[in-house]
Design a protein around this motif. Structure first.
Motif, mmCIF file in Angstrom:
data_model
loop_
_atom_site.group_PDB
_atom_site.id
_atom_site.type_symbol
_atom_site.label_atom_id
_atom_site.label_comp_id
_atom_site.label_asym_id
_atom_site.label_seq_id
_atom_site.Cartn_x
_atom_site.Cartn_y
_atom_site.Cartn_z
ATOM 1 N N VAL A 195 0.928 -1.244 0.055
ATOM 2 C CA VAL A 195 0.191 0.171 -0.395
ATOM 3 C C VAL A 195 0.822 1.381 -0.035
ATOM 4 N N HIS A 196 0.262 2.022 -0.704
ATOM 5 C CA HIS A 196 1.789 3.273 -1.134
ATOM 6 C C HIS A 196 0.001 4.260 -1.001
ATOM 7 N N LEU A 197 0.261 5.190 0.272
ATOM 8 C CA LEU A 197 -1.125 5.730 0.434
ATOM 9 C C LEU A 197 -0.323 7.324 -0.170
ATOM 10 N N SER A 198 0.682 7.334 -0.539
ATOM 11 C CA SER A 198 0.645 9.478 -1.296
ATOM 12 C C SER A 198 0.745 8.318 -3.005
ATOM 13 N N ASP A 199 0.460 7.416 -3.457
ATOM 14 C CA ASP A 199 0.648 6.828 -5.293
ATOM 15 C C ASP A 199 -1.358 7.810 -4.881
ATOM 16 N N SER A 200 -1.744 7.512 -4.028
ATOM 17 C CA SER A 200 -2.970 7.779 -4.180
ATOM 18 C C SER A 200 -3.132 9.827 -4.429
ATOM 19 N N LEU A 201 -2.549 10.335 -3.489
ATOM 20 C CA LEU A 201 -2.135 11.853 -3.695
ATOM 21 C C LEU A 201 -1.507 12.516 -4.556
ATOM 22 N N MET A 202 -0.920 11.368 -5.019
ATOM 23 C CA MET A 202 -0.068 12.393 -6.475
ATOM 24 C C MET A 202 -1.196 12.475 -7.990
ATOM 25 N N THR A 203 -1.751 10.737 -7.196
ATOM 26 C CA THR A 203 -3.098 10.641 -8.623
ATOM 27 C C THR A 203 -3.993 11.951 -8.431
ATOM 28 N N LEU A 204 -4.498 12.080 -7.620
ATOM 29 C CA LEU A 204 -5.348 13.344 -7.415
ATOM 30 C C LEU A 204 -5.136 14.408 -7.426
ATOM 31 N N SER A 205 -3.436 14.593 -7.457
ATOM 32 C CA SER A 205 -2.991 16.062 -7.865
ATOM 33 C C SER A 205 -2.411 16.021 -9.263
ATOM 34 N N CYS A 206 -2.487 14.725 -9.791
ATOM 35 C CA CYS A 206 -2.814 14.763 -11.170
ATOM 36 C C CYS A 206 -4.324 15.357 -11.721
ATOM 37 N N GLU B 112 9.842 14.447 -16.080
ATOM 38 C CA GLU B 112 8.290 14.141 -16.859
ATOM 39 C C GLU B 112 7.132 13.523 -15.675
ATOM 40 N N ILE B 113 7.515 12.496 -15.213
ATOM 41 C CA ILE B 113 6.321 12.374 -14.936
ATOM 42 C C ILE B 113 5.905 13.252 -13.100
ATOM 43 N N SER B 114 6.949 13.632 -12.667
ATOM 44 C CA SER B 114 6.696 14.324 -11.895
ATOM 45 C C SER B 114 5.802 15.450 -11.892
ATOM 46 N N GLU B 115 6.062 16.212 -13.831
ATOM 47 C CA GLU B 115 5.400 17.378 -14.027
ATOM 48 C C GLU B 115 3.949 17.013 -13.958
ATOM 49 N N ILE B 116 3.810 15.780 -14.542
ATOM 50 C CA ILE B 116 2.731 15.485 -15.469
ATOM 51 C C ILE B 116 1.783 15.397 -14.059
ATOM 52 N N LEU B 117 1.912 14.660 -12.801
ATOM 53 C CA LEU B 117 1.611 14.315 -11.612
ATOM 54 C C LEU B 117 1.484 15.653 -10.420
ATOM 55 N N GLY B 118 1.700 16.571 -11.371
ATOM 56 C CA GLY B 118 1.443 18.247 -10.618
ATOM 57 C C GLY B 118 2.582 17.975 -9.377
ATOM 58 N N ILE B 119 3.748 17.140 -8.759
ATOM 59 C CA ILE B 119 4.385 17.442 -7.634
ATOM 60 C C ILE B 119 5.239 18.762 -7.955
ATOM 61 N N HIS B 120 5.317 19.682 -6.872
ATOM 62 C CA HIS B 120 6.319 21.014 -6.504
ATOM 63 C C HIS B 120 5.600 21.675 -7.126
ATOM 64 N N LYS B 121 3.959 21.683 -7.619
ATOM 65 C CA LYS B 121 3.133 22.802 -8.140
ATOM 66 C C LYS B 121 2.657 23.405 -6.595
ATOM 67 N N GLY B 122 2.832 23.425 -5.527
ATOM 68 C CA GLY B 122 3.089 23.977 -3.795
ATOM 69 C C GLY B 122 1.220 23.735 -3.804
#
Lengths: 210, 210
Positions: A192-203, B74-84
Motif C-alpha cells: 500500500v502506497h498512500l502517497s500514490d493516491s495523493l499524486m493521482t489526485l494531484s494529477c 516529466e512524470i513529476s510534472e504530469i503528477l503535479g509534484i512541486h506545484k505547491g
C-alpha cells in the motif's frame, strides 16, 4: 463457493468494493437489487457487474435481480472474512496505532494479537489489551503463535531487517512501508502506497485546471 | 509536457509507481534504463511500460533506453509534484495525525496549512507548527485561504456535515472516510479504503490455502 484459480486479480481487487456496497444495502434492509441499480450506485457498468459475478459462478437470476444477503455472504466468504485471521503489527507509530485501534477489523475476523516496535518508549503501551513489544521479540513470538498476516508500518530502512524473521512464518504481508515487497510462492503481499493516491489526485486536479 | 485529456485514468494511476521506481534509480545514480530492465524491476511487461510512456508522447529512444532523470522530471510534472498544493486535514485522529506528520508530502510540494477536528481536547495541539482548530472554523478558513486539497480522515457520519462547507472551495478531496464521495465537475476525488487491500490480501491467502 470455491474461487476459480483463474479469476483475475483485477476482479479480486474489485470484490471489497462490492462487499461494502452490499453491506450498506443489507443494513438498509434492501432484499434484492438488479445489476442496473447496483451499476448506478457504484458508477460501474451493469455488464461489468454481471461479468464479475459470473467469474464466481453467477449468483443472479435473469430478470429477477440479485439476492443482496446471499451475494454479500458469498463475497464475504471469497474474501475470507470471518475466517479468524491473526495479525501482528510491526511499527507502532501513528499509522500502526491507527490500524491497531480500528474496531472494524476485529468485527470482520482480523484479530490483532501482537504489536512490535523499535522504540523503547512504546514498549508496554497497550491498544485493546495488546502491549507493544520490542522487535527483537518478533521471531520468538512467531515461533510460538500462529500468525497469518504481518502488517508492516515501519520505515523503509527497517523492512530488510525484519523480513527474514517474518518470511516462512506468515501467509501474508500487508505492507505500508515505502519499500515494495514482491509476492513469493507461499507468501501473499499487498503493498500500500498512500502517497500514490495523493499524486493521482494531484494529477487529476492538474488536468481539470487545463 | 501537456497531458493528453484522453489518457485513461488506469494509466494515470500507474504513474506514481513509475515515479517511485525512477526516483530510486536516480538516487542510485542510474542514468539510463531500458524498458526491459524497468520491466524486470517493476514486474510489469516491457510492452506495457512502452505503451504507458507513449501515452505521454514517448520519452524514449529506440534501442537506447530512457533517460532516468528526464523521465522522472516529466512524470513529476504530469503528477503535479512541486506545484505547491495547499492541503487541510479534517479529522485529526491517529490516521489524520499520521498524514499531518509525514515529511515527504512537504518535500513534494504538498503543504498542510490547516488541521481541523471536532474534539476540543485536540484544539491547539500542533503538528509541524500547525494547530488543530475546531471544525466550526472550517468554512471561514476556506473563505480566507487558498486550499487545493481537503484530506478527510474522519468517521463516515461526519462527512455529510463537512462536505457542504468544502465543496466549491477546494479542487480535490483525498477521502479516507468510509463514505465514498463521487467525483463532480470541478472536484477531483480519490477515495481510499484501507481495509479493501486487507480483504484483497485475505482473499489471496485463501486461494493459496486451497
Amino acid at each position: 463457493m470455491a474461487v476459480d484459480k483463474k479469476v483475475s486479480s483485477v476482479v479480486i481487487r474489485r470484490l471489497p468494493r462490492y462487499y461494502r456496497y452490499l453491506g450498506d444495502l443489507l443494513s438498509a434492509g434492501i432484499v434484492r437489487i438488479s445489476s442496473k441499480e447496483l451499476s448506478r450506485m457504484m458508477n460501474v457498468t451493469a455488464s461489468q457487474i454481471r461479468q464479475d459475478f459470473n467469474c464466481f459462478g453467477g449468483f443472479g437470476q435473469q430478470g429477477y435481480g440479485y439476492n443482496v444477503e446471499y451475494l454479500y455472504n458469498e463475497i464475504s466468504e471469497i474474501l475470507g472474512i470471518h475466517k479468524g485471521r491473526n495479525m501482528i503489527i510491526v511499527g507502532t507509530g501513528k499509522l500502526g496505532m491507527s490500524i491497531a485501534g480500528y474496531g472494524n477489523f476485529k468485527k470482520r475476523g482480523f484479530n490483532i494479537i501482537g504489536l512490535f516496535d523499535h522504540n523503547p518508549d512504546l514498549y508496554g503501551v497497550s491498544v485493546n489489551g495488546i502491549e507493544v513489544m520490542p522487535v527483537t521479540e518478533l521471531e520468538k513470538f512467531l515461533d510460538t503463535h500462529s500468525v497469518d498476516i504481518a502488517v508492516l508500518t515501519m520505515p523503509k530502512e527497517s523492512v530488510q531487517e525484519v523480513l527474514p524473521a517474518i518470511k516462512g512464518k506468515v501467509k501474508g504481508i500487508w505492507n505500508f512501508s515505502h519499500k515494495e515487497i514482491p509476492t513469493e510462492k507461499g507468501l501473499a503481499v499487498e503493498n500500500v502506497h498512500l502517497s500514490d493516491s495523493l499524486m493521482t489526485l494531484s494529477c487529476k486536479i492538474g488536468r481539470m485546471e487545463k
